[in-house]
Design a protein around this motif. Structure first.
Motif, PDB file in Angstrom:
ATOM      1  N   SER A  21       0.843  -1.192   0.000  1.00  0.00           N
ATOM      2  CA  SER A  21       0.000   0.000   0.000  1.00  0.00           C
ATOM      3  C   SER A  21       0.879   1.242   0.000  1.00  0.00           C
ATOM      4  CB  SER A  21      -0.898   0.027   1.245  1.00  0.00           C
ATOM      5  OG  SER A  21      -1.752  -1.085   1.286  1.00  0.00           O
ATOM      6  N   CYS A  22       0.381   2.267  -0.657  1.00  0.00           N
ATOM      7  CA  CYS A  22       1.044   3.575  -0.680  1.00  0.00           C
ATOM      8  C   CYS A  22      -0.027   4.602  -0.315  1.00  0.00           C
ATOM      9  CB  CYS A  22       1.616   3.848  -2.052  1.00  0.00           C
ATOM     10  SG  CYS A  22       2.286   5.509  -2.281  1.00  0.00           S
ATOM     11  N   PRO A  74     -11.178   7.193  -2.448  1.00  0.00           N
ATOM     12  CA  PRO A  74     -11.642   7.610  -1.114  1.00  0.00           C
ATOM     13  C   PRO A  74     -10.614   7.364  -0.014  1.00  0.00           C
ATOM     14  CG  PRO A  74     -13.381   6.455  -2.274  1.00  0.00           C
ATOM     15  CD  PRO A  74     -12.130   6.275  -3.084  1.00  0.00           C
ATOM     16  N   LYS A  75      -9.806   6.319  -0.169  1.00  0.00           N
ATOM     17  CA  LYS A  75      -8.787   6.024   0.837  1.00  0.00           C
ATOM     18  C   LYS A  75      -7.459   6.713   0.539  1.00  0.00           C
ATOM     19  CE  LYS A  75     -10.664   1.576   2.350  1.00  0.00           C
ATOM     20  NZ  LYS A  75     -10.386   0.140   2.581  1.00  0.00           N
ATOM     21  N   ASN A  76      -7.387   7.404  -0.607  1.00  0.00           N
ATOM     22  CA  ASN A  76      -6.140   8.102  -0.980  1.00  0.00           C
ATOM     23  C   ASN A  76      -4.946   7.147  -0.990  1.00  0.00           C
ATOM     24  OD1 ASN A  76      -6.400  10.824  -1.779  1.00  0.00           O
ATOM     25  ND2 ASN A  76      -4.895  11.478  -0.248  1.00  0.00           N
ATOM     26  N   THR A  77      -5.176   5.959  -1.485  1.00  0.00           N
ATOM     27  CA  THR A  77      -4.175   4.897  -1.405  1.00  0.00           C
ATOM     28  C   THR A  77      -4.032   4.174  -2.738  1.00  0.00           C
ATOM     29  OG1 THR A  77      -4.601   4.565   0.951  1.00  0.00           O
ATOM     30  CG2 THR A  77      -3.543   2.754  -0.210  1.00  0.00           C
ATOM     31  N   VAL A  78      -2.803   3.852  -3.077  1.00  0.00           N
ATOM     32  CA  VAL A  78      -2.499   3.036  -4.245  1.00  0.00           C
ATOM     33  C   VAL A  78      -1.969   1.700  -3.753  1.00  0.00           C
ATOM     34  CG1 VAL A  78      -0.984   2.797  -6.253  1.00  0.00           C
ATOM     35  CG2 VAL A  78      -2.082   4.985  -5.769  1.00  0.00           C
ATOM     36  N   TYR A  79      -2.384   0.634  -4.440  1.00  0.00           N
ATOM     37  CA  TYR A  79      -1.975  -0.712  -4.064  1.00  0.00           C
ATOM     38  C   TYR A  79      -1.136  -1.352  -5.165  1.00  0.00           C
ATOM     39  CZ  TYR A  79      -5.763  -0.053  -0.741  1.00  0.00           C
ATOM     40  OH  TYR A  79      -6.575   0.447   0.245  1.00  0.00           O
ATOM     41  N   LEU A  80      -0.227  -2.207  -4.753  1.00  0.00           N
ATOM     42  CA  LEU A  80       0.514  -3.036  -5.696  1.00  0.00           C
ATOM     43  C   LEU A  80       0.333  -4.482  -5.240  1.00  0.00           C
ATOM     44  CD1 LEU A  80       2.383  -2.986  -8.198  1.00  0.00           C
ATOM     45  CD2 LEU A  80       4.311  -3.174  -6.596  1.00  0.00           C
ATOM     46  N   GLN A  81      -0.525  -5.204  -5.954  1.00  0.00           N
ATOM     47  CA  GLN A  81      -0.744  -6.618  -5.662  1.00  0.00           C
ATOM     48  C   GLN A  81       0.332  -7.412  -6.374  1.00  0.00           C
ATOM     49  OE1 GLN A  81      -3.151  -8.199  -3.683  1.00  0.00           O
ATOM     50  NE2 GLN A  81      -1.928 -10.038  -4.099  1.00  0.00           N
ATOM     51  N   MET A  82       1.082  -8.180  -5.608  1.00  0.00           N
ATOM     52  CA  MET A  82       2.204  -8.929  -6.167  1.00  0.00           C
ATOM     53  C   MET A  82       1.938 -10.418  -5.976  1.00  0.00           C
ATOM     54  SD  MET A  82       5.394  -6.591  -4.860  1.00  0.00           S
ATOM     55  CE  MET A  82       5.266  -7.170  -3.173  1.00  0.00           C
ATOM     56  N   ASN A  83       1.814 -11.124  -7.089  1.00  0.00           N
ATOM     57  CA  ASN A  83       1.541 -12.554  -7.068  1.00  0.00           C
ATOM     58  C   ASN A  83       2.708 -13.326  -7.679  1.00  0.00           C
ATOM     59  OD1 ASN A  83      -1.119 -12.016  -6.067  1.00  0.00           O
ATOM     60  ND2 ASN A  83      -1.816 -11.656  -8.165  1.00  0.00           N
ATOM     61  N   SER A  84       2.722 -14.627  -7.434  1.00  0.00           N
ATOM     62  CA  SER A  84       3.763 -15.504  -8.000  1.00  0.00           C
ATOM     63  C   SER A  84       5.155 -14.918  -7.763  1.00  0.00           C
ATOM     64  CB  SER A  84       3.518 -15.712  -9.505  1.00  0.00           C
ATOM     65  OG  SER A  84       2.258 -16.276  -9.748  1.00  0.00           O
ATOM     66  N   LEU A  85       5.397 -14.512  -6.545  1.00  0.00           N
ATOM     67  CA  LEU A  85       6.648 -13.828  -6.226  1.00  0.00           C
ATOM     68  C   LEU A  85       7.844 -14.757  -6.395  1.00  0.00           C
ATOM     69  CD1 LEU A  85       5.365 -11.717  -3.263  1.00  0.00           C
ATOM     70  CD2 LEU A  85       6.543 -10.804  -5.268  1.00  0.00           C
ATOM     71  N   LYS A  86       8.942 -14.156  -6.831  1.00  0.00           N
ATOM     72  CA  LYS A  86      10.192 -14.872  -7.085  1.00  0.00           C
ATOM     73  C   LYS A  86      11.289 -14.294  -6.193  1.00  0.00           C
ATOM     74  CE  LYS A  86       8.934 -15.172 -11.994  1.00  0.00           C
ATOM     75  NZ  LYS A  86       9.375 -14.831 -13.379  1.00  0.00           N
ATOM     76  N   PHE A  94       9.475   1.266  -3.174  1.00  0.00           N
ATOM     77  CA  PHE A  94       9.136   2.661  -2.931  1.00  0.00           C
ATOM     78  C   PHE A  94       7.977   3.077  -3.828  1.00  0.00           C
ATOM     79  CE2 PHE A  94      13.055   3.725  -0.675  1.00  0.00           C
ATOM     80  CZ  PHE A  94      13.942   2.767  -1.147  1.00  0.00           C
ATOM     81  N   CYS A  95       7.128   3.980  -3.323  1.00  0.00           N
ATOM     82  CA  CYS A  95       6.174   4.633  -4.202  1.00  0.00           C
ATOM     83  C   CYS A  95       6.550   6.110  -4.314  1.00  0.00           C
ATOM     84  CB  CYS A  95       4.736   4.459  -3.735  1.00  0.00           C
ATOM     85  SG  CYS A  95       4.339   5.167  -2.125  1.00  0.00           S
ATOM     86  N   ALA A  96       6.136   6.701  -5.417  1.00  0.00           N
ATOM     87  CA  ALA A  96       6.472   8.087  -5.704  1.00  0.00           C
ATOM     88  C   ALA A  96       5.304   8.738  -6.421  1.00  0.00           C
ATOM     89  CB  ALA A  96       7.732   8.167  -6.556  1.00  0.00           C
ATOM     90  N   ALA A  97       5.204  10.061  -6.286  1.00  0.00           N
ATOM     91  CA  ALA A  97       4.081  10.802  -6.855  1.00  0.00           C
ATOM     92  C   ALA A  97       4.569  11.925  -7.755  1.00  0.00           C
ATOM     93  CB  ALA A  97       3.215  11.381  -5.740  1.00  0.00           C
ATOM     94  N   ASP A  98       3.830  12.141  -8.844  1.00  0.00           N
ATOM     95  CA  ASP A  98       4.102  13.274  -9.729  1.00  0.00           C
ATOM     96  C   ASP A  98       2.784  13.860 -10.211  1.00  0.00           C
ATOM     97  OD1 ASP A  98       4.676  14.343 -12.754  1.00  0.00           O
ATOM     98  OD2 ASP A  98       6.332  14.717 -11.371  1.00  0.00           O
ATOM     99  N   ALA A  99       2.733  15.183 -10.235  1.00  0.00           N
ATOM    100  CA  ALA A  99       1.487  15.857 -10.588  1.00  0.00           C
ATOM    101  C   ALA A  99       1.265  15.993 -12.089  1.00  0.00           C
ATOM    102  CB  ALA A  99       1.440  17.237  -9.938  1.00  0.00           C
ATOM    103  N   LEU A 100       2.285  15.670 -12.882  1.00  0.00           N
ATOM    104  CA  LEU A 100       2.168  15.912 -14.330  1.00  0.00           C
ATOM    105  C   LEU A 100       2.210  14.625 -15.152  1.00  0.00           C
ATOM    106  CD1 LEU A 100       4.427  19.066 -14.762  1.00  0.00           C
ATOM    107  CD2 LEU A 100       1.916  18.953 -14.719  1.00  0.00           C
ATOM    108  N   PHE A 101       3.179  13.757 -14.845  1.00  0.00           N
ATOM    109  CA  PHE A 101       3.420  12.637 -15.737  1.00  0.00           C
ATOM    110  C   PHE A 101       3.368  11.305 -15.004  1.00  0.00           C
ATOM    111  CE2 PHE A 101       4.481  15.367 -19.111  1.00  0.00           C
ATOM    112  CZ  PHE A 101       5.311  16.375 -18.640  1.00  0.00           C
TER     113      PHE A 101
END
Length: 122
Positions: A21-22, A74-86, A94-101
């Motif tokens: 979660s981010c 609504p939760k202001n959250t981004v998720y990264l679901q990671m399956n079949s992990l190696k 890390f997560c990062a934010a950009d207002a343009l791109f």
């Protein structure tokens, strides 16, 4: 001031799953593209996935078909679901934010979280 906090990392066996979660604070997620990056020991940080303000998504070839990025406005959250992990997915994520791109080019991002460690090992 925009702040990002990652969570959800941990130790998982090969083939397992984790959801990162981010969480954003200080502004609305609506206005930002969010990228996920990772850095393994002794390696450069690399782009994993991003989701744009228009919900366009993109994945690095190394995770395509295994990882899924999504957001909950609504939760202001981004998720990264990671399956079949190696084992090679082991890294600090890390997560990062950009207002343009939205991009896997890390230099465009203005705000970064502190990271969450993912270890894939038996």
């Amino acid at each position: 001031q925009l702040r990002l906090v990652e969570s959800g990392g941990g130790l998982v066996q090969p083939g397992g799953s984790l959801r990162l979660s981010c969480a954003l604070s200080g502004d609305d997620l609506d206005y930002y593209a969010i990228g996920w990056f990772r850095q393994a020991p002794g390696k450069e940080r690399e782009g994993v996935s991003f989701i744009g303000t228009d919900e366009l998504t993109h994945y690095a070839d190394s995770v395509k078909g295994r990882f899924n990025i999504s957001k909950d406005i609504p939760k202001n959250t981004v998720y990264l679901q990671m399956n079949s992990l190696k084992p090679e997915d082991t890294a600090n994520y890390f997560c990062a934010a950009d207002a343009l791109f939205a991009s896997l080019v890390q230099g465009i991002y203005d705000a970064w979280g502190q990271g969450t460690q993912v270890t894939v090992s038996s």
